[in-house]
Design a protein around this motif. Structure first.
Motif, PDB file in Angstrom:
ATOM      1  N   GLY A  12       0.834  -1.195   0.000  1.00 34.73           N
ATOM      2  CA  GLY A  12       0.000   0.000   0.000  1.00 34.73           C
ATOM      3  C   GLY A  12       0.874   1.253   0.000  1.00 34.73           C
ATOM      4  N   CYS A  15      -0.725   2.846   4.214  1.00 37.19           N
ATOM      5  CA  CYS A  15      -1.125   1.894   5.263  1.00 37.19           C
ATOM      6  C   CYS A  15      -0.069   1.866   6.376  1.00 37.19           C
ATOM      7  N   CYS A  18       1.839  -1.665   5.770  1.00 33.73           N
ATOM      8  CA  CYS A  18       2.576  -1.965   4.526  1.00 33.73           C
ATOM      9  C   CYS A  18       2.868  -0.739   3.674  1.00 33.73           C
ATOM     10  N   ASP A  65      -2.955  -8.841  12.226  1.00 35.83           N
ATOM     11  CA  ASP A  65      -4.229  -8.585  11.551  1.00 35.83           C
ATOM     12  C   ASP A  65      -4.017  -8.559  10.035  1.00 35.83           C
ATOM     13  N   GLU A  66      -3.048  -7.775   9.604  1.00 38.82           N
ATOM     14  CA  GLU A  66      -2.846  -7.645   8.158  1.00 38.82           C
ATOM     15  C   GLU A  66      -2.285  -8.926   7.537  1.00 38.82           C
ATOM     16  N   GLY A  69      -5.155 -11.302   7.316  1.00 39.89           N
ATOM     17  CA  GLY A  69      -6.124 -10.762   6.345  1.00 39.89           C
ATOM     18  C   GLY A  69      -5.646 -10.861   4.910  1.00 39.89           C
ATOM     19  N   VAL A  82     -12.434  -7.307   5.664  1.00 37.83           N
ATOM     20  CA  VAL A  82     -12.343  -6.376   6.795  1.00 37.83           C
ATOM     21  C   VAL A  82     -12.406  -7.197   8.083  1.00 37.83           C
ATOM     22  N   THR A  83     -11.648  -6.774   9.067  1.00 36.03           N
ATOM     23  CA  THR A  83     -11.552  -7.529  10.311  1.00 36.03           C
ATOM     24  C   THR A  83     -12.833  -7.387  11.113  1.00 36.03           C
ATOM     25  N   LYS A 112     -19.091 -15.737   2.870  1.00 32.23           N
ATOM     26  CA  LYS A 112     -19.053 -14.378   3.431  1.00 32.23           C
ATOM     27  C   LYS A 112     -17.859 -14.087   4.323  1.00 32.23           C
ATOM     28  N   LEU A 113     -17.401 -15.121   5.039  1.00 33.67           N
ATOM     29  CA  LEU A 113     -16.383 -14.898   6.081  1.00 33.67           C
ATOM     30  C   LEU A 113     -15.164 -15.801   5.871  1.00 33.67           C
ATOM     31  N   TYR A 135     -12.734 -12.399   9.488  1.00 30.74           N
ATOM     32  CA  TYR A 135     -12.829 -11.299   8.514  1.00 30.74           C
ATOM     33  C   TYR A 135     -14.070 -11.496   7.654  1.00 30.74           C
ATOM     34  N   MET A 136     -14.658 -10.375   7.262  1.00 32.76           N
ATOM     35  CA  MET A 136     -15.768 -10.455   6.315  1.00 32.76           C
ATOM     36  C   MET A 136     -15.255 -10.097   4.933  1.00 32.76           C
ATOM     37  N   MET A 138     -15.254  -8.538   1.405  1.00 36.24           N
ATOM     38  CA  MET A 138     -15.924  -7.351   0.835  1.00 36.24           C
ATOM     39  C   MET A 138     -15.214  -6.938  -0.429  1.00 36.24           C
ATOM     40  N   THR A 144     -12.928   0.817   0.233  1.00 35.96           N
ATOM     41  CA  THR A 144     -12.181   2.070   0.081  1.00 35.96           C
ATOM     42  C   THR A 144     -13.043   3.218  -0.418  1.00 35.96           C
ATOM     43  N   LEU A 148      -9.405   1.244  -6.914  1.00 41.41           N
ATOM     44  CA  LEU A 148      -8.082   0.937  -6.395  1.00 41.41           C
ATOM     45  C   LEU A 148      -7.060   1.511  -7.376  1.00 41.41           C
ATOM     46  N   TRP A 153      -1.834   0.800  -4.450  1.00 44.77           N
ATOM     47  CA  TRP A 153      -1.630  -0.654  -4.397  1.00 44.77           C
ATOM     48  C   TRP A 153      -0.698  -1.051  -5.519  1.00 44.77           C
TER      49      TRP A 153
HETATM   50  C1  LIG Z   1      -6.913  -0.448  -1.186  1.00 41.94           C
HETATM   51  C2  LIG Z   1      -5.432  -0.336  -0.901  1.00 41.94           C
HETATM   52  C3  LIG Z   1      -5.154  -0.628   0.456  1.00 41.94           C
HETATM   53  C4  LIG Z   1      -3.828  -0.724   0.873  1.00 41.94           C
HETATM   54  C5  LIG Z   1      -3.742  -1.138   2.286  1.00 41.94           C
HETATM   55  C6  LIG Z   1      -3.413  -2.533   2.450  1.00 41.94           C
HETATM   56  C7  LIG Z   1      -4.516  -3.446   2.795  1.00 41.94           C
HETATM   57  C8  LIG Z   1      -4.073  -4.839   2.538  1.00 41.94           C
HETATM   58  C9  LIG Z   1      -5.154  -5.846   2.940  1.00 41.94           C
HETATM   59  C10 LIG Z   1      -5.099  -6.054   4.350  1.00 41.94           C
HETATM   60  C11 LIG Z   1      -5.886  -7.217   4.812  1.00 41.94           C
HETATM   61  C12 LIG Z   1      -6.891  -6.828   5.868  1.00 41.94           C
HETATM   62  C13 LIG Z   1      -6.198  -6.483   7.171  1.00 41.94           C
HETATM   63  C14 LIG Z   1      -6.772  -5.218   7.830  1.00 41.94           C
HETATM   64  C15 LIG Z   1      -8.177  -5.114   7.760  1.00 41.94           C
HETATM   65  C16 LIG Z   1      -8.807  -3.969   8.593  1.00 41.94           C
HETATM   66  O1  LIG Z   1      -8.024  -3.413   9.376  1.00 41.94           O
HETATM   67  S1  LIG Z   1     -10.313  -3.556   8.310  1.00 41.94           S
HETATM   68  C17 LIG Z   1     -10.589  -2.330   9.571  1.00 41.94           C
HETATM   69  C18 LIG Z   1     -11.190  -2.887  10.795  1.00 41.94           C
HETATM   70  N1  LIG Z   1     -12.490  -3.521  10.573  1.00 41.94           N
HETATM   71  C19 LIG Z   1     -13.558  -2.772  10.172  1.00 41.94           C
HETATM   72  O2  LIG Z   1     -13.463  -1.592   9.936  1.00 41.94           O
HETATM   73  C20 LIG Z   1     -14.873  -3.511  10.069  1.00 41.94           C
HETATM   74  C21 LIG Z   1     -15.959  -2.691  10.701  1.00 41.94           C
HETATM   75  N2  LIG Z   1     -17.212  -3.439  10.736  1.00 41.94           N
HETATM   76  C22 LIG Z   1     -18.061  -3.425   9.692  1.00 41.94           C
HETATM   77  O3  LIG Z   1     -17.862  -2.739   8.702  1.00 41.94           O
HETATM   78  C23 LIG Z   1     -19.272  -4.281   9.800  1.00 41.94           C
HETATM   79  O4  LIG Z   1     -19.534  -4.609  11.130  1.00 41.94           O
HETATM   80  C24 LIG Z   1     -19.143  -5.621   8.995  1.00 41.94           C
HETATM   81  C25 LIG Z   1     -17.966  -6.489   9.464  1.00 41.94           C
HETATM   82  C26 LIG Z   1     -18.952  -5.280   7.508  1.00 41.94           C
HETATM   83  C27 LIG Z   1     -20.378  -6.415   9.172  1.00 41.94           C
HETATM   84  O5  LIG Z   1     -21.407  -5.582   8.750  1.00 41.94           O
HETATM   85  P1  LIG Z   1     -22.878  -5.879   9.118  1.00 41.94           P
HETATM   86  O6  LIG Z   1     -23.713  -4.765   8.647  1.00 41.94           O
HETATM   87  O7  LIG Z   1     -22.923  -6.306  10.529  1.00 41.94           O
HETATM   88  O8  LIG Z   1     -23.130  -7.076   8.224  1.00 41.94           O
HETATM   89  P2  LIG Z   1     -24.461  -7.815   8.212  1.00 41.94           P
HETATM   90  O9  LIG Z   1     -25.123  -7.507   6.901  1.00 41.94           O
HETATM   91  O10 LIG Z   1     -25.221  -7.616   9.454  1.00 41.94           O
HETATM   92  O11 LIG Z   1     -23.922  -9.267   8.203  1.00 41.94           O
HETATM   93  C28 LIG Z   1     -23.594  -9.901   7.022  1.00 41.94           C
HETATM   94  C29 LIG Z   1     -23.465 -11.337   7.341  1.00 41.94           C
HETATM   95  O12 LIG Z   1     -22.308 -11.556   8.126  1.00 41.94           O
HETATM   96  C30 LIG Z   1     -22.637 -12.148   9.378  1.00 41.94           C
HETATM   97  N3  LIG Z   1     -21.793 -11.556  10.412  1.00 41.94           N
HETATM   98  C31 LIG Z   1     -21.659 -10.255  10.723  1.00 41.94           C
HETATM   99  N4  LIG Z   1     -20.752 -10.087  11.722  1.00 41.94           N
HETATM  100  C32 LIG Z   1     -20.360 -11.324  12.051  1.00 41.94           C
HETATM  101  C33 LIG Z   1     -19.470 -11.825  13.011  1.00 41.94           C
HETATM  102  N5  LIG Z   1     -18.790 -11.055  13.852  1.00 41.94           N
HETATM  103  N6  LIG Z   1     -19.279 -13.173  13.083  1.00 41.94           N
HETATM  104  C34 LIG Z   1     -19.956 -13.996  12.264  1.00 41.94           C
HETATM  105  N7  LIG Z   1     -20.824 -13.564  11.330  1.00 41.94           N
HETATM  106  C35 LIG Z   1     -21.023 -12.270  11.227  1.00 41.94           C
HETATM  107  C36 LIG Z   1     -24.086 -11.842   9.594  1.00 41.94           C
HETATM  108  O13 LIG Z   1     -24.707 -12.828  10.376  1.00 41.94           O
HETATM  109  C37 LIG Z   1     -24.619 -11.844   8.170  1.00 41.94           C
HETATM  110  O14 LIG Z   1     -24.867 -13.172   7.711  1.00 41.94           O
HETATM  111  P3  LIG Z   1     -26.265 -13.494   6.995  1.00 41.94           P
HETATM  112  O15 LIG Z   1     -27.300 -13.286   8.026  1.00 41.94           O
HETATM  113  O16 LIG Z   1     -26.376 -12.545   5.845  1.00 41.94           O
HETATM  114  O17 LIG Z   1     -26.093 -14.938   6.577  1.00 41.94           O
END
Ligand SMILES: CCCCCCCCCCCCCCCC(=O)SCCNC(=O)CCNC(=O)[C@H](O)C(C)(C)COP(=O)(O)OP(=O)(O)OC[C@H]1O[C@@H](n2cnc3c(N)ncnc32)[C@H](O)[C@@H]1OP(=O)(O)O
Length: 167
Positions: A12, A15, A18, A65-66, A69, A82-83, A112-113, A135-136, A138, A144, A148, A153
């Motif tokens: 990235g 980030c 990275c 985490d990364e 992920g 997303v985590t 999904k996960l 992770y979910m 997306m 973003t 991209l 990236w």
């Molecule tokens: C572009 C360039 C970049 C460069 C850069 C480098 C990046 C290189 C990649 C790095 C790799 C990533 C590593 C870092 C990744 C972060 O750091 S991401 C940042 C931290 N995380 C976030 O910001 C996430 C914040 N949370 C959210 O956005 C929301 O809560 C979520 C996770 C999207 C879920 O949204 P939601 O509205 O609750 O979803 P919802 O529609 O209710 O649920 C969808 C489905 O998932 C299920 N579900 C929801 N939560 C859960 C749970 N906790 N457990 C189980 N099931 C669940 C639901 O049951 C549902 O299932 P169905 O009923 O549809 O069958």
């Protein structure tokens, strides 16, 4: 054990883990290995500390985490996550001014996960921190809020290409 590097993953721009142009970041590089795991290499600096000489636990969490992920994209680089949750166990201090390795792998996946696990390995070979994460999946445009770009990236060639990594 020595593993062959199959591919270096993209980096990235800003980030904290990275980003190649984030001067205070961890500037971590990620390599896909022949055994299906992802290994990250990071040189910790004193500005990553909590207590003097000790890497901040939040930094260790971010590295794990990364790495977990990113492991999902080994088989399909169009999948991004997303985590949702991250569980960390701190077993030994991680030193600043050291080269550490972080391993990540996927342990389960559905439409999904995905879930994975990982470890931070010290220069001595000891495991310092372990993690499991959920992770979910997306689309990147949804994460973003836009396209991209090649600035955000991109492939960054190492000065010396790594053929093998010892873990
Ligand atoms: C572009 C360039 C970049 C460069 C850069 C480098 C990046 C290189 C990649 C790095 C790799 C990533 C590593 C870092 C990744 C972060 O750091 S991401 C940042 C931290 N995380 C976030 O910001 C996430 C914040 N949370 C959210 O956005 C929301 O809560 C979520 C996770 C999207 C879920 O949204 P939601 O509205 O609750 O979803 P919802 O529609 O209710 O649920 C969808 C489905 O998932 C299920 N579900 C929801 N939560 C859960 C749970 N906790 N457990 C189980 N099931 C669940 C639901 O049951 C549902 O299932 P169905 O009923 O549809 O069958």
């Amino acid at each position: 054990m020595k593993y062959k590097v199959i591919k270096k993953q993209n980096s990235g721009n800003s980030c904290v883990v990275c980003g190649v142009n984030n001067e205070l970041g961890l500037k971590t590089s990620f390599y896909e290995l022949e055994n299906g795991e992802l290994v990250a290499i990071c040189d910790t600096k004193d500005w990553h500390q909590s207590y003097p000489g000790r890497v901040h636990g939040g930094m260790s969490a971010a590295l794990l985490d990364e790495t977990i992920g990113r492991a999902i994209s080994i088989n399909d680089e169009t999948i991004w996550g997303v985590t949702v949750s991250l569980d960390i166990k701190y077993k030994k201090p991680v030193p600043t001014d050291a080269t550490i390795k972080i391993i990540g792998r996927i342990t389960s996946e559905n439409r999904k996960l995905f879930e994975g696990s990982g470890e931070i390995i010290l220069p001595s070979g000891e495991i310092a921190v372990t993690a499991t994460g959920k992770y979910m999946k997306m689309p990147v445009e949804k994460i973003t809020d836009g396209e991209l770009t090649s600035e955000e990236w991109k492939h960054v060639e190492d000065k010396e290409k790594l053929e093998y990594i010892e873990i």
